[in-house]
Design an enzyme around this catalytic site. Structure first.
Site, PDB file in Angstrom:
ATOM      1  N   GLU A  92     -10.268  -0.162  -4.900  1.00 55.84           N
ATOM      2  CA  GLU A  92      -9.222  -0.951  -4.259  1.00 55.84           C
ATOM      3  C   GLU A  92      -9.760  -2.281  -3.753  1.00 55.84           C
ATOM      4  O   GLU A  92     -10.838  -2.344  -3.155  1.00 55.84           O
ATOM      5  CB  GLU A  92      -8.606  -0.188  -3.088  1.00 55.84           C
ATOM      6  CG  GLU A  92      -7.758   0.996  -3.516  1.00 55.84           C
ATOM      7  CD  GLU A  92      -6.859   1.478  -2.398  1.00 55.84           C
ATOM      8  OE1 GLU A  92      -6.063   0.659  -1.895  1.00 55.84           O
ATOM      9  OE2 GLU A  92      -6.964   2.662  -2.026  1.00 55.84           O
ATOM     10  N   CYS A 140       0.861  -1.177   0.000  1.00 53.45           N
ATOM     11  CA  CYS A 140       0.000   0.000   0.000  1.00 53.45           C
ATOM     12  C   CYS A 140       0.898   1.228   0.000  1.00 53.45           C
ATOM     13  O   CYS A 140       1.570   1.513   0.998  1.00 53.45           O
ATOM     14  CB  CYS A 140      -0.912  -0.012   1.216  1.00 53.45           C
ATOM     15  SG  CYS A 140      -1.886   1.499   1.392  1.00 53.45           S
ATOM     16  N   HIS A 173      -2.834  -4.763 -10.275  1.00 59.20           N
ATOM     17  CA  HIS A 173      -3.600  -3.618 -10.768  1.00 59.20           C
ATOM     18  C   HIS A 173      -4.062  -3.881 -12.199  1.00 59.20           C
ATOM     19  O   HIS A 173      -3.319  -4.421 -13.023  1.00 59.20           O
ATOM     20  CB  HIS A 173      -2.753  -2.345 -10.737  1.00 59.20           C
ATOM     21  CG  HIS A 173      -2.433  -1.879  -9.364  1.00 59.20           C
ATOM     22  ND1 HIS A 173      -3.238  -1.013  -8.663  1.00 59.20           N
ATOM     23  CD2 HIS A 173      -1.393  -2.186  -8.542  1.00 59.20           C
ATOM     24  CE1 HIS A 173      -2.708  -0.801  -7.471  1.00 59.20           C
ATOM     25  NE2 HIS A 173      -1.595  -1.497  -7.371  1.00 59.20           N
ATOM     26  N   GLY A 192      -1.627   2.364  -7.059  1.00 61.36           N
ATOM     27  CA  GLY A 192      -2.457   2.539  -8.248  1.00 61.36           C
ATOM     28  C   GLY A 192      -1.972   3.665  -9.129  1.00 61.36           C
ATOM     29  O   GLY A 192      -1.988   3.565 -10.364  1.00 61.36           O
ATOM     30  N   CYS A 246      -4.749   6.021  -4.045  1.00 59.71           N
ATOM     31  CA  CYS A 246      -4.053   4.738  -4.006  1.00 59.71           C
ATOM     32  C   CYS A 246      -2.670   4.960  -4.591  1.00 59.71           C
ATOM     33  O   CYS A 246      -2.533   5.214  -5.793  1.00 59.71           O
ATOM     34  CB  CYS A 246      -4.818   3.682  -4.796  1.00 59.71           C
ATOM     35  SG  CYS A 246      -3.971   2.086  -4.895  1.00 59.71           S
TER      36      CYS A 246
END
Length: 326
Positions: free
Chosen positions: A260, A114, A205, A272, A269
Site C-alpha cells: 500500500e 481506504c 492500483h 485493492g 486492502c
C-alpha cells in the site's frame, strides 16, 4: 499507554467522552488485520494529534501500532461529522464529511479512499451514536458514491462505486491499450517485465497476475518489501500507486498480497481487493463475484454488471480501547 480488552457488551460511553489534558483516548479497530486508531475528535475541527505524533503512535514497536489514525470530527457547513486520516507515515490521504439524512453522507475531497477504513469508520460511527442492529450509510467520494451497510452479523457491506479505468484518471502515464484503459500492459520494474492492469477505486492500483513471459507466481514467495516500493514510486505513477500481486485459484477465488502506498505491506486492502476483481474480469481471468483471500482473511467482492458498482463485504472489529499520554 494503557489498554483495556473490550467486554462483549459495549464499553461505557464515558470512556469516549473523556477529555483529560495530555491524554488521547482511542479505540483500535481492524478490518482483516488492516488496523486503525479511531479518535473521537468531535470537539474540535483540528486533529487532536499532529502527523508526527501519528507516526509515533502507529509505530508497532514504540507506539500503539496501526496502519493509520482516523479522526471523527465535527461537521462542516451543516454536516454531522467530518473525518480525516493520517497514514502511518504521516501523510494524509483524505478528508471526509458525513451529512445527515435518512443515511449519513460522506464526501471525500481527495481522490483517495481506504476500503477497510470505511468499514471501521461505519462501526465507529455506530458506536458513537449508540446504534444497534442494521444501519446504512451513504458515502460520496471523488470516485462516486460509497455506501457502507452494517449487517445483522456485524459485517459491513460497502458500495464502493464505479471503478475508474481511464488511464489519465487512475492516474498512470502508461499508454492506453484497451479503450482508454491500461489492461495487461508491459511495465519494466527491477529488470523484469511485468503485465499490469491499472484501476482506481478512488485511489490508484496496479494489479499484477504475472510477467511478460507468461510466468505466474506464488504470491507467498514474493519478496514484497523489495519489489513493492519500486512499483509504488515508479515514474509511470505520478501519484504513486498501491500494488496488488494476485494468484488465481479459480474463477471465483483469488489470492492477493498488497503493497500500500504510504503504509507498505499490510494484511488487507479493501480497495485493492476491489481493484483485483475488476482487473481479473478485464483480463478474462475470473467472474464478477469472487472471494479474495488476503493475509488477514477473505473479502467478498462483486462487480455488478447491472450498475457497474463494486460491492465489498467484510468484517470490522474492535481490538481494544486505550489511552496514551501525548
Amino acid at each position: 499507554m494503557s489498554a483495556l480488552a473490550p467486554e462483549k457488551a459495549s464499553p461505557p460511553t464515558s470512556f469516549l467522552d473523556r477529555r483529560e489534558s495530555g491524554f488521547l483516548h482511542f479505540v483500535k479497530y481492524h478490518g482483516l488485520g488492516n488496523d486503525f486508531i479511531l479518535v473521537d475528535n468531535r470537539d474540535s475541527s483540528e486533529p487532536r494529534i499532529t502527523p508526527e505524533q501519528a507516526v509515533m503512535l502507529c509505530d508497532r514497536n514504540f507506539g500503539i501500532g496501526a496502519d493509520g489514525v482516523i479522526f471523527a470530527m465535527p461537521g462542516i457547513n451543516g454536516t454531522d461529522y467530518a473525518m480525516r486520516i493520517f497514514n502511518s507515515d504521516g501523510s494524509e490521504p483524505e478528508v471526509v464529511l458525513i451529512v445527515p439524512n435518512t443515511a449519513i453522507l460522506l464526501t471525500i475531497f481527495d481522490m483517495l479512499m481506504c476500503g477497510n477504513g470505511v468499514r471501521c469508520l461505519a462501526r465507529f460511527i455506530a458506536e458513537l451514536e449508540n446504534l444497534q442492529g442494521k444501519h446504512s450509510f451513504t458515502i460520496h467520494t471523488g470516485a462516486g458514491l460509497i455506501v457502507p451497510e452494517i449487517q445483522d452479523d456485524g459485517k459491513v457491506r460497502v458500495d464502493m462505486g464505479e471503478p475508474i479505468l481511464k488511464a489519465s484518471n487512475v492516474p498512470t502515464r502508461l499508454s492506453e491499450n484497451k479503450d482508454q484503459s491500461v489492461v495487461k500492459a508491459e511495465l519494466d520494474v527491477d529488470g523484469v517485465t511485468w503485465n499490469v492492469t491499472c484501476v482506481s477505486m478512488g485511489n490508484p492500483h496496479c494489479v499484477i497476475f504475472g510477467t511478460k513471459d507468461g510466468q505466474d507466481f506464488q504470491v507467498d514467495e514474493l519478496k514484497l518489501a523489495d519489489i513493492g516500493p519500486k512499483f509504488e514510486n515508479h515514474a509511470v505513477f505520478p501519484a504513486r500507486t498501491n500494488t496488488e500481486f494476485v494468484q488465481v485459484l479459480s474463477r471465483s477465488h483469488l489470492k492477493m498480497r498488497v503493497w500500500e502506498r504510504g503504509a507498505g505491506a499490510t494484511l488487507a486492502c479493501g480497495t485493492g481487493a476491489c481493484a483485483t476483481v475488476v482487473a481479473a474480469v478485464l483480463e478474462g481471468r475470473a467472474g464478477r463475484n469472487c472471494t479474495v483471500d488476503l493475509p488477514g482473511g477473505p473479502l467478498q467482492i462483486e462487480w455488478r454488471e447491472e450498475d457497474n458498482h463494486v460491492y465489498m463485504t467484510g468484517p470490522a472489529e474492535v481490538v481494544f480501547y486505550g489511552s496514551v499520554q501525548l
